[in-house]
Design an enzyme around this catalytic site. Structure first.
Site, short mmCIF file in Angstrom:
data_model
loop_
_atom_site.label_atom_id
_atom_site.label_comp_id
_atom_site.label_asym_id
_atom_site.label_seq_id
_atom_site.Cartn_x
_atom_site.Cartn_y
_atom_site.Cartn_z
N LYS A 45 -11.08 -1.60 20.23
CA LYS A 45 -12.54 -1.44 20.17
C LYS A 45 -13.24 -2.60 20.87
CE LYS A 45 -12.45 -3.42 15.54
NZ LYS A 45 -12.20 -3.09 14.12
N ARG A 143 -17.11 0.65 2.53
CA ARG A 143 -17.88 0.85 3.75
C ARG A 143 -17.66 2.33 4.09
NH1 ARG A 143 -16.24 -2.93 8.75
NH2 ARG A 143 -14.57 -1.39 8.80
N TYR A 272 -33.03 -29.16 28.32
CA TYR A 272 -34.16 -28.74 27.50
C TYR A 272 -34.26 -29.57 26.24
CZ TYR A 272 -34.43 -24.43 30.27
OH TYR A 272 -34.55 -23.52 31.27
N MET A 319 -28.96 -21.12 29.26
CA MET A 319 -28.49 -19.75 29.48
C MET A 319 -27.39 -19.73 30.54
SD MET A 319 -30.72 -16.39 30.53
CE MET A 319 -31.97 -16.65 29.31
C1 PLP Z 1 -10.96 -3.64 13.64
C2 PLP Z 1 -10.14 -2.85 12.73
C3 PLP Z 1 -8.76 -3.06 12.67
C4 PLP Z 1 -8.05 -4.16 13.41
O1 PLP Z 1 -8.25 -5.38 12.79
P1 PLP Z 1 -7.52 -6.72 13.33
O2 PLP Z 1 -7.77 -7.72 12.29
O3 PLP Z 1 -8.18 -7.03 14.64
O4 PLP Z 1 -6.09 -6.39 13.52
C5 PLP Z 1 -8.01 -2.20 11.87
N1 PLP Z 1 -8.60 -1.21 11.15
C6 PLP Z 1 -9.94 -1.01 11.17
C7 PLP Z 1 -10.53 0.08 10.36
C8 PLP Z 1 -10.75 -1.83 11.94
O5 PLP Z 1 -12.07 -1.63 11.95
#
Ligand code: PLP
Length: 394
Positions: A45, A143, A272, A319
């Site tokens: 992701k 969640r 700055y 920046m």
């Molecule tokens: C991001 C995520 C993972 C992976 O987590 P890591 O700590 O990066 O290995 C696994 N399961 C779910 C549901 C996640 O959101």
């Protein structure tokens, strides 16, 4: 007609390096650590935590990953467009508009409630397909997911549809990377309650999975059929207290070059807000990257590596520029390479060091590096021959 503006053949003097051989090596080390029956779900992701999802997806698949795990529909469609055919699991909740695309492109959804189950079943029927789903169990993260004690009804609902295949049962740890594993054990017990119910009902699922990187390292009893790991294959540990795997190394480095060297007289202030004033004559180097690239917006904190030495930041981060004291590095030259994150000589600046500067965690710092930093793949390698059966490369 106006001329197209051509792309220069050289890159900006600030960039991200992804070491492909390290990435492959990390997958190899991780594969050796688990039971061969346990599959890897490579979590990619947010562009593989800034490492480049397409590239990482190829490496993961060539390293034997069974499933690629993403969140947004756009992320998944991009991998499919690139010809990556490995099964994809989408985390989180889908909106109704996503479903036709998910079914069409074989993107497996997590389901938490009957509404989505019905939508997927209808779309599966319309496209004349059997569609796999994974039931996300809320074992204590609170969640996404169906509460573990309400999961049987949802599962029965899925089984009632001929067009759906119950492929996975999953949960997610909220504290797997902390020394105290008691909440993780509570979640695991809740998960086992559901697995026990499945056994009683003689319901088979291909993938039972509850582990992220922390769980993978420290809770081998929770590996089940698949582990979903994102951070660890990148060579970064989720916390300071989890078990270490010898040989694992960070795949990402961030580098820049010295853009300009300036001499300061006593009393001169830098940047700055006049956050730094030279006490004596000093030399500083100006580096052409800043918080707009994802560097933490700190003042007079942190350092970079130049010619194998630490050069501390002076003044505030802008920046597009940071300034570092190089008075003690007389050999410095304009356009010298600078390590912002990674190793140089005997020193290393870790992602954790930078995350600490931003009062956050390594996940946040990795994802913070922006796309305007070109990403360069170094040390390209061939897939390990014995693991390449899952290769999805054309
Ligand atoms: C991001 C995520 C993972 C992976 O987590 P890591 O700590 O990066 O290995 C696994 N399961 C779910 C549901 C996640 O959101």
């Amino acid at each position: 007609m106006p001329d197209a503006i051509s792309r220069p053949p050289f890159q900006r003097p600030a960039w991200i390096e992804i070491d492909e051989s390290i990435l492959r090596q990390n997958f190899t080390i991780i594969s050796r650590e688990k039971n061969p029956n346990v599959g890897i779900g490579a979590v990619l992701k947010d562009d593989a935590y800034g490492h480049g999802a397409i590239h990482c997806a190829r490496i993961a698949a060539e390293s034997g990953a069974k499933i690629l795990v993403l969140v947004t529909l756009a992320e998944a469609l991009e991998l499919r467009r690139e010809g990556i055919e490995t099964p994809i699991l989408l985390l989180g909740q889908r909106q109704p508009e996503d479903i036709p695309y998910c079914v069409d492109h074989r993107l497996t959804c997590c389901v938490h409630e009957m509404g989505l189950v019905e939508q997927i079943a209808r779309e599966a029927e319309r496209q004349n397909r059997i569609v796999p789903v994974h039931v996300k169990i809320n074992t204590g993260m609170n969640r996404y997911g169906v509460r573990w004690n309400e999961a049987p009804a949802l599962i029965e609902g899925i089984l009632a549809h001929q067009t759906l295949q119950l492929e996975g049962i999953m949960g997610h740890f909220s504290m797997s990377d902390e020394a105290d594993k008691s909440y993780a054990q509570f979640q695991l017990n809740n998960f086992r309650t559901i697995l026990g119910w499945l056994d009683l009902r003689r319901i088979q699922v291909l993938y039972r999975h509850h582990c992220n990187s922390g769980g993978f390292l420290d809770l081998p009893e929770a590996h089940f059929d698949l582990v979903r790991i994102g951070l660890l294959p990148l060579g970064v540990y989720p916390s300071a207290v989890v078990r270490r795997l010898p040989g694992l190394a960070p795949a990402m480095a961030v580098k820049t070059k010295v853009a300009l060297i300036q001499n300061l007289s006593p009393g001169d202030s830098v940047g700055y807000g006049m956050r730094y004033t030279a006490d004596v004559s000093r030399r500083i180097a100006v580096l052409p990257l800043g918080y707009g690239d994802g560097f933490p917006r700190v003042r007079n904190e942190g350092h970079v590596l130049i010619r194998g030495k630490k050069a501390p930041l002076v003044g505030g981060v802008s920046m597009d520029a940071i300034t570092v004291d190089v008075t003690h590095i007389p050999e410095i030259q304009q356009w010298d390479e600078v390590v912002v994150m990674g190793r140089q000589g005997e020193f290393e600046i870790s992602v954790h060091d930078l995350a600490t500067l931003r009062h956050s965690v390594s996940y946040d710092q990795l994802c913070a590096w922006r796309h305007r930093l070109p990403r360069v793949i170094i040390n390209p390698t061939h897939p390990p021959s014995d693991l390449s059966s899952n290769s999805t490369d054309p």
